[in-house]
Each structure stands twice: as C-alpha cells, then as structure tokens.
Design a protein around this motif. Sequence first.
Motif, short mmCIF file in Angstrom:
data_model
loop_
_atom_site.label_atom_id
_atom_site.label_comp_id
_atom_site.label_asym_id
_atom_site.label_seq_id
_atom_site.Cartn_x
_atom_site.Cartn_y
_atom_site.Cartn_z
N GLU A 55 56.39 43.27 -26.18
CA GLU A 55 57.77 43.41 -25.72
C GLU A 55 58.19 44.87 -25.80
OE1 GLU A 55 60.76 41.06 -27.76
OE2 GLU A 55 62.24 41.54 -26.24
N ARG A 56 58.30 45.52 -24.63
CA ARG A 56 58.65 46.95 -24.61
C ARG A 56 60.09 47.05 -24.16
NH1 ARG A 56 57.37 52.09 -21.66
NH2 ARG A 56 56.41 53.49 -23.20
N GLY A 57 60.93 47.54 -25.09
CA GLY A 57 62.35 47.66 -24.76
C GLY A 57 63.12 48.05 -25.98
N LEU A 58 64.42 47.96 -25.86
CA LEU A 58 65.11 47.38 -24.74
C LEU A 58 65.44 48.46 -23.71
CD1 LEU A 58 67.47 45.08 -26.78
CD2 LEU A 58 65.44 44.40 -25.56
N LEU A 59 65.42 48.03 -22.44
CA LEU A 59 65.49 48.95 -21.32
C LEU A 59 66.81 48.82 -20.56
CD1 LEU A 59 61.95 48.12 -19.88
CD2 LEU A 59 62.51 49.86 -21.59
N HIS A 60 67.26 49.92 -19.98
CA HIS A 60 68.51 49.97 -19.21
C HIS A 60 68.42 51.08 -18.18
CE1 HIS A 60 72.79 50.50 -18.29
NE2 HIS A 60 72.99 49.29 -18.80
N PRO A 61 69.06 50.91 -17.02
CA PRO A 61 69.01 51.95 -15.98
C PRO A 61 69.52 53.31 -16.46
CG PRO A 61 69.99 49.94 -15.10
CD PRO A 61 69.81 49.72 -16.56
N PHE A 62 70.41 53.31 -17.46
CA PHE A 62 70.99 54.57 -17.92
C PHE A 62 70.17 55.26 -19.01
CE2 PHE A 62 74.01 53.42 -15.14
CZ PHE A 62 75.28 53.03 -15.53
N LEU A 63 69.11 54.60 -19.47
CA LEU A 63 68.34 55.16 -20.59
C LEU A 63 66.89 55.37 -20.20
CD1 LEU A 63 69.70 52.85 -23.44
CD2 LEU A 63 70.41 55.19 -22.95
N GLU A 64 66.26 56.40 -20.77
CA GLU A 64 64.85 56.67 -20.51
C GLU A 64 64.06 56.29 -21.76
OE1 GLU A 64 62.76 57.34 -17.81
OE2 GLU A 64 61.62 56.64 -19.58
N TYR A 65 63.50 55.10 -21.75
CA TYR A 65 62.80 54.59 -22.94
C TYR A 65 61.70 55.56 -23.37
CZ TYR A 65 60.12 51.42 -25.93
OH TYR A 65 59.44 50.85 -26.98
N ASP A 66 61.00 56.17 -22.41
CA ASP A 66 59.85 57.02 -22.75
C ASP A 66 60.27 58.32 -23.44
OD1 ASP A 66 57.92 56.03 -19.82
OD2 ASP A 66 58.03 55.18 -21.85
N ASP A 67 61.56 58.55 -23.58
CA ASP A 67 62.01 59.73 -24.35
C ASP A 67 61.77 59.52 -25.85
OD1 ASP A 67 64.91 60.65 -22.28
OD2 ASP A 67 62.73 61.00 -22.07
N GLY A 68 61.63 58.29 -26.25
CA GLY A 68 61.30 58.02 -27.66
C GLY A 68 62.42 58.37 -28.63
#
Length: 382
Positions: free
Chosen positions: A329-342
Amino acid sequence: MIITDVSVRVFRTTTRRHSDSAGHAHPGPPHQVEQAILTIRTEDGAEGHSFTAPEIVRPHVIEKFVKKVLIGQDHRDRERLWQDLAHWQRGSAAQLTDRTLAVVDCALWDLAGRVLSTPVYKLIGAYRDKVLAYGSIMCGDELEGGLATPEDYGRFAETLVRRGYKGIKLHTWMPPVSWAPDVGMDLKACAAVREAVGPDIRLMIDAFHWYSRSDALALGRGLEKLGFDWIEEPMDEQSMSSYQWLADNLDIPVVGPESAAGKHWHRAEWVKAGACDILRTGVNDVGGITPALKTMRMAECFGMDCEVHGNTAMNLHVVAAAKNCRWYERGLLHPFLEYDDGHDYLKSLSDPMDADGFVHVPDRPGLGEDIDFDVIENNRVR
Ligand SMILES: O=C(O)[C@H](O)[C@@H](O)[C@@H](O)C(=O)NO
Ligand SMILES: [Mg+2]
C-alpha cells in the motif's frame, strides 16, 4: 548483545499532510509537526531505530514499561521481549498500546539487521525483492481540483496509471466533508475511476467506516458491477458478525480487519468466523513486525491472502517476506502532493517505485531507512 539503553528524540519535521477530525489526512500548507525516533542501544554501541508519534513513546511509557522489559536483555530475543511487553498491557490502564509495542519491535528488528548488515526481510526470510504497489488515494475532500468530485478521482487515477501503478485504492468521502457519507457518490467516484483507467487496472475501495449493513451491501453490489477487487472497512469493525453477514451476502472479497484491536488473536477469530475473504494486518495495527508475520502465516494456513495496511519500511519488509500478499500500500496520495518527495529526515525513499509499479526493497541493513541524523539534531525539540 545486551540492551543498555532505550532513548527517544523528538524533532520537528515539515509536512503538508493535515489530519481531519476523523484522523484522515488531507493536503494543506506546509507546517511543522513533531516526530519521535526511538533508539535501542546495546553494550557495544549498536543501535536500532524506529519512528512514531511522540505520545506513543512518552516518558511514562518508556520508563514504566519499555525500559523495565528491555534493559539488560539480549536484543536478539525479540519473541520473548514482545511477549513480555504485551504481558504488561493488561495492567497498564490502557497506557501501553499496540503502537508502542510496534515501535519497540521495529527498533529491535532494525537493530538486529544493522548488527548483521542484513535487511530485515532477508533476516525474516525473503520471498521477493520487489512487489507491486497500489496507489492508496487520500479520502475525498472539498478542495477545488483536489478530490472533490468523481471526475477529480478519474483524472487523478489516470495520473497514477501514468506513474506506473497497476492498482488503485480509493478512500472516498467521509465526514467532516459536509455531505458525506454517500454510497451513491462513492459509486460515482469508483465508476469514474474504472472508466478512466480501463479494465486491466486493479481497483479497491476503503469506504466510510460506519455504514449500516444495508448501505455496505448496496456499495458492495455496485462495486461488483465495476469489477473491483475488494471492499475494505465499510462498517465498524467492532461488529465482526456484520462482516460475517456482509461476506456471506457479497461476491466481491471483503478485506479486514484493519483497525480492530486484538492483534493476531482477533484476526484468527475473523478467519474462523468467515468475517473476511482476505485478511488484513499492519505493523502498527497489531503491535509490530513480529505479530504481523504471525498474522500472515496464520492466513496462509487457511489459504487466504493477508494484505498489509500502510506504507513505510516496516510494512514493506513484512510484504517482501510473505507469499500470500499481492500488494504494497503506497500512499496516501493526492493530486496536490508529491509522494516521491519523501520526508525531510530521510535522505531517500524507503519505498522507491519504478515506472512499472514495482516497489524495490532497499538493501540497506535493518529496516533500511536512510536516516538523516543531522536533520533530526538540527530540528530537535527534546
Ligand atoms: O487513518 C486511517 O484510517 C488510515 O490512515 C487510512 O486512511 C489508510 O491508511 C487506510 O485505511 N489504508 O487502508
Ligand atoms: Mg484501510
């Protein structure tokens, strides 16, 4: 080697994730929150670390329970140390929680791996070095261009497929969103995603957690028409018999329990009761990697998959050491956030995902978290 110290450092970290009144995350402006790192040290200076919220490792808990169990013990005795700490829970006036057991157990696994220069999943006994991730979308919101409409979900799902995800899980709208919950809107969002991504991307839902049986049944019936792979936590998980009833009445697999207490013992009862088709565990939910592995193995004995709740290194190592789990489970994700920024306190991602949607387990020792101790010290609170 003998444990000589258990310490906690609390530091500030910057995040754009804000929790709503139900504890669900949504994007917002950058703000500072406190994070804690628990460190277990042995007589020869070896250290194991794990991160959690500061209240989980507050001084009372560390001094009254954790140090009493760990200090003077062989750090390799993880099963006994977990059992001894779990034993203290009953008489702790609910002060010693599963989350504390989890962070201690994770730090012990990290310590063992660092001492042996071995990643935890290899220490456990690896099944794979990479695993497909599903993109776990944040709960819906009322943010313009965010996740405010079914079309927003559809557009974001297309973005996730372009990033490489082969599976997507929707968390739909929940209070405090003004008009939520709404089964019809949940199904419109799911239909918009199915329309956007086509028939080959696997889809799941993690719905409002307090629907009635009839609402949960209506939602499940609608998802069956959309070819969803599972329905997760659509009712209060304290009512296991409601899940038994739902699983009996639906074809779509019911996944759980995620948030129900009782560790691996209660998850065995769900399997025995037929309250789920796919079991669920999570390192934070059941009190550590040690009980999460017990849950995985128990599910396997019944021919069941056991899907792991949550991202971060601790859950990834459990997934990588098990056959009966299809996803990370990779998240949580949102259009306004860049998950890969860590995170600012980690030098690299603990769950890097390639363009084909595979998360590769870092081969760094222990949990493999690439900790920036300078950032922690420079932002130290206590
Ligand atoms: O707070 C929660 O309920 C969890 O973070 C949730 O949003 C999400 O992690 C989840 O349920 N995943 O399955
Ligand atoms: Mg969930």
